[in-house]
Motif scaffolding. Structure first.
Motif, PDB file in Angstrom:
ATOM      1  N   UNK A   4     -54.098  10.804   8.906  1.00 32.30           N
ATOM      2  CA  UNK A   4     -53.846   9.730   7.955  1.00 32.30           C
ATOM      3  C   UNK A   4     -53.352  10.184   6.592  1.00 32.30           C
ATOM      4  N   UNK A   5     -52.856  11.402   6.479  1.00 33.87           N
ATOM      5  CA  UNK A   5     -52.406  11.921   5.182  1.00 33.87           C
ATOM      6  C   UNK A   5     -51.242  11.101   4.632  1.00 33.87           C
ATOM      7  N   UNK A   6     -51.239  10.935   3.312  1.00 33.57           N
ATOM      8  CA  UNK A   6     -50.133  10.247   2.637  1.00 33.57           C
ATOM      9  C   UNK A   6     -49.509  11.124   1.558  1.00 33.57           C
ATOM     10  N   UNK A   7     -49.935  12.381   1.466  1.00 29.17           N
ATOM     11  CA  UNK A   7     -49.387  13.314   0.488  1.00 29.17           C
ATOM     12  C   UNK A   7     -49.285  14.699   1.122  1.00 29.17           C
ATOM     13  N   UNK A   8     -48.347  15.489   0.610  1.00 24.76           N
ATOM     14  CA  UNK A   8     -48.277  16.894   1.010  1.00 24.76           C
ATOM     15  C   UNK A   8     -47.596  17.690  -0.095  1.00 24.76           C
ATOM     16  N   UNK A   9     -47.838  18.981  -0.086  1.00 21.32           N
ATOM     17  CA  UNK A   9     -47.134  19.883  -0.994  1.00 21.32           C
ATOM     18  C   UNK A   9     -47.122  21.272  -0.388  1.00 21.32           C
TER      19      UNK A   9
ATOM     20  N   UNK B 270     -42.868  -0.881   1.838  1.00 17.56           N
ATOM     21  CA  UNK B 270     -43.145  -1.267   3.221  1.00 17.56           C
ATOM     22  C   UNK B 270     -42.059  -0.847   4.201  1.00 17.56           C
ATOM     23  N   UNK B 271     -41.086  -0.061   3.749  1.00 20.67           N
ATOM     24  CA  UNK B 271     -40.053   0.435   4.652  1.00 20.67           C
ATOM     25  C   UNK B 271     -39.929   1.942   4.488  1.00 20.67           C
ATOM     26  N   UNK B 272     -39.367   2.597   5.500  1.00 23.69           N
ATOM     27  CA  UNK B 272     -39.168   4.038   5.422  1.00 23.69           C
ATOM     28  C   UNK B 272     -38.244   4.388   4.269  1.00 23.69           C
ATOM     29  N   UNK B 273     -37.138   3.658   4.148  1.00 18.51           N
ATOM     30  CA  UNK B 273     -36.185   3.949   3.076  1.00 18.51           C
ATOM     31  C   UNK B 273     -36.813   3.710   1.710  1.00 18.51           C
ATOM     32  N   UNK B 274     -37.643   2.677   1.591  1.00 19.74           N
ATOM     33  CA  UNK B 274     -38.328   2.414   0.334  1.00 19.74           C
ATOM     34  C   UNK B 274     -39.263   3.545  -0.034  1.00 19.74           C
ATOM     35  N   UNK B 275     -39.985   4.086   0.948  1.00 23.66           N
ATOM     36  CA  UNK B 275     -40.904   5.201   0.704  1.00 23.66           C
ATOM     37  C   UNK B 275     -40.139   6.457   0.300  1.00 23.66           C
ATOM     38  N   UNK B 276     -39.093   6.771   1.051  1.00 26.99           N
ATOM     39  CA  UNK B 276     -38.341   8.003   0.808  1.00 26.99           C
ATOM     40  C   UNK B 276     -37.663   7.983  -0.560  1.00 26.99           C
TER      41      UNK B 276
ATOM     42  N   UNK C  17     -47.473   6.184   4.759  1.00 26.02           N
ATOM     43  CA  UNK C  17     -47.208   5.479   3.506  1.00 26.02           C
ATOM     44  C   UNK C  17     -46.662   4.072   3.756  1.00 26.02           C
ATOM     45  N   UNK C  18     -45.783   3.957   4.731  1.00 31.58           N
ATOM     46  CA  UNK C  18     -45.247   2.625   5.067  1.00 31.58           C
ATOM     47  C   UNK C  18     -46.379   1.677   5.445  1.00 31.58           C
ATOM     48  N   UNK C  19     -47.389   2.196   6.137  1.00 29.60           N
ATOM     49  CA  UNK C  19     -48.522   1.370   6.569  1.00 29.60           C
ATOM     50  C   UNK C  19     -49.528   1.104   5.449  1.00 29.60           C
ATOM     51  N   UNK C  20     -49.415   1.826   4.340  1.00 32.56           N
ATOM     52  CA  UNK C  20     -50.373   1.688   3.240  1.00 32.56           C
ATOM     53  C   UNK C  20     -49.906   0.648   2.232  1.00 32.56           C
ATOM     54  N   UNK C  21     -50.823  -0.211   1.739  1.00 34.45           N
ATOM     55  CA  UNK C  21     -50.437  -1.196   0.714  1.00 34.45           C
ATOM     56  C   UNK C  21     -50.064  -0.556  -0.617  1.00 34.45           C
TER      57      UNK C  21
ATOM     58  N   UNK D  75     -55.103  13.158   1.954  1.00 40.17           N
ATOM     59  CA  UNK D  75     -55.229  11.708   1.834  1.00 40.17           C
ATOM     60  C   UNK D  75     -56.167  11.435   0.660  1.00 40.17           C
ATOM     61  N   UNK D  76     -56.022  10.289   0.015  1.00 43.40           N
ATOM     62  CA  UNK D  76     -56.909   9.955  -1.109  1.00 43.40           C
ATOM     63  C   UNK D  76     -58.349   9.851  -0.637  1.00 43.40           C
ATOM     64  N   UNK D  77     -59.310  10.082  -1.517  1.00 39.48           N
ATOM     65  CA  UNK D  77     -60.730   9.958  -1.116  1.00 39.48           C
ATOM     66  C   UNK D  77     -61.043   8.532  -0.701  1.00 39.48           C
TER      67      UNK D  77
END
Length: 227
Positions: free
Chosen positions: A189-194, A135-141, A127-131, A219-221
């Protein structure tokens, strides 16, 4: 950079190294985008084969080897995700990003295996690498959205208390290794999980890339010019 652009760049470099092979391509002025693509692709592939034939094995290896990103620690590429691998990891250097990632692993996945926690760390770093994400770990979390939070422990109204020191040290070591550049080999490359106990609406549209422990990863299509 798209796969097509990367391939084209490699072809140009290969042709330059080959020396004697010259590319003479004419840009089509046709309003039909498919009118001449087959001709040009056939010519391009033919030139690529000719260029490769004129190169030595060392030249090809030099072109194909990706550069090492500056500032990244060299982490052992063989990932066993076991207790021996974990014990060999150095004690991570304290930082805000480490704290955020370790907390996410601890509160979201401390009951998972080392591999399962590393997979969750991959999602956060992807996610940090995705636009599409901060752009930071703390921002994503700590990202909110749709009236809730991306990681439920950050907005469940309860204090984040570290009650299991051994589990915390394990999460911190895994977080440190991932932040130091350990290869992301688990989730494609996953950006989601459940967990299997819920079925979010987006899971029917996204691509399932892995199932590890009690988590499913997505990951999104892939979006192309045709969709």
């Amino acid at each position: 950079m798209s796969v097509l652009m990367c391939r084209a760049a490699a072809v140009v470099l290969l042709l330059g190294l080959a020396g004697g092979v010259r590319a003479e391509m004419t840009v089509s002025q046709s309003n039909d985008p498919d009118g001449s693509i087959d001709v040009h692709m056939t010519a391009l592939l033919g030139q690529e084969r000719a260029g490769l034939g004129a190169l030595s094995a060392s030249d090809i290896a030099a072109v194909a080897t990706a550069p090492v990103k500056p500032g990244k620690s060299k982490v052992k590429s063989v990932m066993s995700y076991d207790s021996t691998w974990l014990a060999a990891l150095p004690r991570p250097n304290p930082s805000e990003e480490l704290e955020c990632l370790a907390q996410a692993l601890y509160f979201e996945a401390r009951g998972e295996s080392i591999k399962g926690q590393a997979a969750v760390a991959e999602v956060i770093l992807n996610r940090v690498d995705s636009p599409a994400f901060p752009k930071t770990v703390c921002g994503v979390v700590n990202q909110g959205g749709n009236g809730g939070c991306q990681f439920s422990y950050t907005c469940d109204g309860r204090a984040e208390v570290i009650a299991e020191p051994d589990a915390w040290r394990r999460s911190a070591k895994i977080a440190g290794a991932m932040l130091d550049g350990a290869p992301r080999l688990l989730t494609e490359g996953a950006t989601y999980f459940h967990t299997p106990y819920v079925s979010p609406s987006w899971s029917t549209r996204f691509e399932l890339t892995a199932t590890i422990g009690a988590h499913l990863f997505y990951r999104p299509p892939l979006k192309t010019a045709l969709n």
